[in-house]
Structures are given as C-alpha cells and as structure tokens.
Scaffold this active site. Structure first.
Site, PDB file in Angstrom:
ATOM      1  N   HIS A 185       0.527  -1.240   0.252  1.00  0.00           N
ATOM      2  CA  HIS A 185      -0.180   0.230  -0.150  1.00  0.00           C
ATOM      3  C   HIS A 185       0.506   1.226   0.072  1.00  0.00           C
ATOM      4  O   HIS A 185       1.080   2.372  -1.186  1.00  0.00           O
ATOM      5  CB  HIS A 185      -0.775   0.028   1.045  1.00  0.00           C
ATOM      6  CG  HIS A 185      -2.034   1.138   0.904  1.00  0.00           C
ATOM      7  ND1 HIS A 185      -3.472   1.328   0.538  1.00  0.00           N
ATOM      8  CD2 HIS A 185      -1.724   2.331   1.890  1.00  0.00           C
ATOM      9  CE1 HIS A 185      -3.709   2.153   0.801  1.00  0.00           C
ATOM     10  NE2 HIS A 185      -2.754   3.297   1.705  1.00  0.00           N
TER      11      HIS A 185
ATOM     12  N   HIS B  60       3.485   5.604  -1.679  1.00  0.00           N
ATOM     13  CA  HIS B  60       4.374   6.661  -1.166  1.00  0.00           C
ATOM     14  C   HIS B  60       5.040   7.215  -1.732  1.00  0.00           C
ATOM     15  O   HIS B  60       5.847   7.294  -0.595  1.00  0.00           O
ATOM     16  CB  HIS B  60       3.745   7.127  -0.240  1.00  0.00           C
ATOM     17  CG  HIS B  60       2.333   7.153   0.722  1.00  0.00           C
ATOM     18  ND1 HIS B  60       1.389   8.731   0.336  1.00  0.00           N
ATOM     19  CD2 HIS B  60       0.960   6.352   1.180  1.00  0.00           C
ATOM     20  CE1 HIS B  60      -0.015   8.479   0.094  1.00  0.00           C
ATOM     21  NE2 HIS B  60      -0.155   7.514   0.576  1.00  0.00           N
TER      22      HIS B  60
ATOM     23  N   LYS C 290      -5.607   9.939  -6.871  1.00  0.00           N
ATOM     24  CA  LYS C 290      -4.975  10.493  -6.870  1.00  0.00           C
ATOM     25  C   LYS C 290      -5.012  11.272  -6.015  1.00  0.00           C
ATOM     26  O   LYS C 290      -4.565  12.376  -6.572  1.00  0.00           O
ATOM     27  CB  LYS C 290      -3.560   9.923  -6.782  1.00  0.00           C
ATOM     28  CG  LYS C 290      -2.657  10.315  -5.112  1.00  0.00           C
ATOM     29  CD  LYS C 290      -3.477   8.761  -3.924  1.00  0.00           C
ATOM     30  CE  LYS C 290      -2.989   8.733  -2.551  1.00  0.00           C
ATOM     31  NZ  LYS C 290      -2.804   8.137  -2.130  1.00  0.00           N
TER      32      LYS C 290
END
Length: 406
Positions: free
Chosen positions: A287, A302, A345
């Site tokens: 994730h 990220h 996003k």
C-alpha cells in the site's frame, strides 16, 4: 445536652426522606458528579453549559465539569461542556486546563486510564505512551519514554546515515500548484526531469519487489516462495545499512521492540491482510511503497522510486503540486495530485531522493511510537510529519498506511 437534639433532628430528616419516597417523589440531585452536560429540568441544580446563564448550576459544576484535574481520560461525553481525554484535541473541545493531562506532575504511578492522552506508570515505556516528562518527574521511571525531540533528533541523524540518498542529484519539475479538489492538469510535463541510474543495492532489491503485487486491492496476492525470498533478501540488505542499525539501537534502548527490528518490520509491513472482504490482497508495504487501486481511486503509493518508474512507463500522470518542503541536498517532501492507470490520487505524498531503507526506517519509527497520528520528524533542520495508521488483523497490529505530510 446537645446529643438528644441531634438525635431527634436526624430522626426527623430520615422520616422526611421516607415520606418523600413513599409518596412517589425523588430526592433532587445537588451535584454534577457523573452528570456533566445534563439538564433534566427537575433536579435541584443543572450541569449543562447553559446553567451559568440561568444561575442553575450545581455548586460543584466548575470542579466536576470544567476542570481536568482528577478527570484525565474520562469517557467522551458529547453533551459535556468540555473534555479531558485523547479525543478532545481532534474535536477542539478540551477543557481549559487540559495541559494537566499532558504532564506527570502529581500523576506518577497513577492507574492506567484507557482514554488518557498519555500515562505516568511503569507500563507506559513498553507501550510508548508516557507523558513527555515521565522520566524527569517519575524518578527516572524507565528508559522507554520517547519525546518528540528524541524523534526529531534521531530522524535528523538517520538522514545523515542515508548513504543511498539521491536528493542532490534528482531534478524535478513541480510546475503549477493545485488542490486536492481540482480537476485541471496544471503540469503538462512529467514530474521527474532527471534521475540518475539507480544502482544502489537496496534500491535494486526494492525494485525486484515492485512486480510482486496485484494492483487491485480486491485481487488476492499469490505470495509465492520466490516472492517471499525476494522480500527476505531485501530485508537482509536493508537491515545491514548503518541507519537501520542505529534505528534498532534506539528502539531497543527505548524498549519499543518485542523481538528484533527485522522481525517487527517483517510482521508489520509484509503480513498479508484484507482491505476488501476476505480477500488477502494487501500489505502495509504494498500500500505505502507500491500503491493499490480500488474503485477508481489510488490508495497509498508513497514512494518516489515507484512513482518515477510508473511515470517512465507512461502509467502515471502528474497533475501539479499541492505543498512541498525543500530538504536541501536530502531531497524534497512533496504532496501532489496525479493519476495512475487513470485512477485518481487527489493528494499523495512522498519524499523525493531518499533511499527505501530511510523511508522504511522513519515510517517504522513513527508507526511504533506515534501510531494513528502525525509524528514530527526532521531532515537538514527542516521539520515535517509522518502520518501512520494501524490495521488490526487476526490479532496483529499491522501497517495500514504511512506517508509524509508537509
């Protein structure tokens, strides 16, 4: 000579109370103890915020309902005029003296109260939830207390140990500024203008993991033996870096770890769990470092290296920056808006230029010491935050997400 009169008076009072009860009446409350926020219209006095306007407050209203002394960790009561627990900061309704709940002054050895913002007993070091002055005020109490200053100092030190940092070499083109609610593309060019060849061992091994995961979080991961072997080799290399060695020293000294740092990282970051029904389709590592897609939205994602590779392949489209913090030669903390395989996003952050081991180190530090809240870190004298979230699954506490915040 006064005793008979007192006895007679007591009997009279008792008879009066009994008469009220037999008549179906009730004794009206004269205290706010356990009644903060209440106005039942019938008690002898009231405990709601309006009682001061009407002069109907109980005599102990201020002490019982407006002060935190002796009430730290009290349950959150929606109708109470102010709160003294770990939720009030988020709701901006803490009592004026809430600071008494953030110190160990007068509280050393107090029993554990679940909703208190921090603690002052001998168990708090192991749970990393001591008040900042625990060691100072509770006779040294233990070595487990970790202050915000400790975290900032350590992350500053870890950044100097990040020998695989490329912040001084990577060139980015931030272009136009946007917001998370905007839909326009204010960045016609790619974000990454120049990235040197990625040859550091930990980066090369990190990239071998990127094709191990299904993009959709609703699709089960196969997690083959070969893929598990790649994770093991990656962790071998990461744990041998000076910054990870230093992190383990710190977390061991502060009594944060149960077992080795590697064991904790392997469990928290790489244990499969479900974000969609019963499908084992996600890990904290996938994730946060690789990214996932669910219902047309991008989850996580990220890591700047992953973003760079996806932008190279034409899968990711940068739409503009939202905020940034310049870390000098160590890189840039960037929050931006982008798409990945057409999924949106609206806001996402990464630290551009850092090594995978550095990101994993500071994310792990903040996950174990400041879970589910912002954790203040520092690089080259610049302060920013790491936000982490927990995932409770099958009796384990795993990483749900971790990312930087400017």
């Amino acid at each position: 000579t006064t005793r008979p009169r007192m006895k007679v008076l007591s009997i009279v009072i008792l008879a009066f109370v009994v008469a009220i009860i037999e008549a179906g009446g009730e004794i009206k409350s004269t205290s706010c103890d356990g009644r903060c926020g209440e106005n039942d219209g019938s008690s002898g006095c009231q405990c709601d915020a309006g009682c001061t306007d009407y002069g109907t407050c109980c005599s102990d209203y201020e002490e019982a309902c407006l002060r935190c002394e002796g009430r730290c960790g009290a349950d959150y009561v929606v109708i109470a005029p102010c709160q003294c627990n770990d939720e009030c900061s988020a709701h901006n309704n803490c009592c004026d003296d809430f600071d008494v709940c953030l110190t160990c002054e007068g509280r050393c050895g107090d029993e554990y109260v679940a909703n208190a913002p921090c603690h002052c007993n001998d168990a708090c070091p192991a749970h990393s939830n001591c008040c900042d002055d625990y060691d100072e005020l509770c006779d040294g109490g233990g070595t487990g207390t970790i202050t915000d200053d400790d975290i900032r100092a350590l992350t500053e030190e870890l950044s100097t140990l990040d020998s695989n940092n490329l912040g001084s070499e990577v060139v980015i083109d931030m272009q136009g500024q946007t917001t998370n609610s905007d839909h326009n593309d204010v960045a016609p060019n790619p974000l990454m203008s120049f990235v040197p060849e990625l040859t550091a061992e930990t980066i090369v091994l990190f990239e071998t993991l990127r094709d191990n995961y299904e993009r959709s979080e609703s699709v089960a991961e196969d997690n083959t033996e070969a893929e598990q072997g790649e994770v093991s080799v990656f962790l071998d290399a990461v744990m041998a870096t000076p910054l990870m060695v230093r992190l383990e020293e710190f977390m061991t000294e502060k009594q944060v770890l149960s077992g080795s740092l590697r064991e904790n990282i392997a469990e928290a970051w790489f244990t499969l769990y479900s974000r969609s029904g019963s499908t084992l389709g996600s890990t904290g590592f996938e994730h946060s470092f690789i990214g996932e897609v669910s219902g047309g939205s991008v989850g996580g994602f990220h890591n700047w290296i992953s973003y760079y590779r996806e932008e190279q392949a034409g899968n990711s489209d940068y739409k503009g920056y939202i905020e940034y913090a310049d870390l000098g030669d160590s890189g840039v903390v960037l929050t931006s808006r982008f798409t990945w395989y057409e999924a949106n996003k609206p806001i996402g952050g990464f630290i551009i230029g850092t090594s995978p081991e550095y990101d994993l180190a500071i994310f792990t530090l903040c996950f174990f010491t400041r879970p589910n809240r912002q954790c203040s870190v520092q690089t080259n004298g610049v302060q920013y935050f790491i936000q982490t979230y927990e995932m409770k699954y099958d009796g384990l506490t795993l990483v749900a997400s971790a990312y930087p915040v400017v």
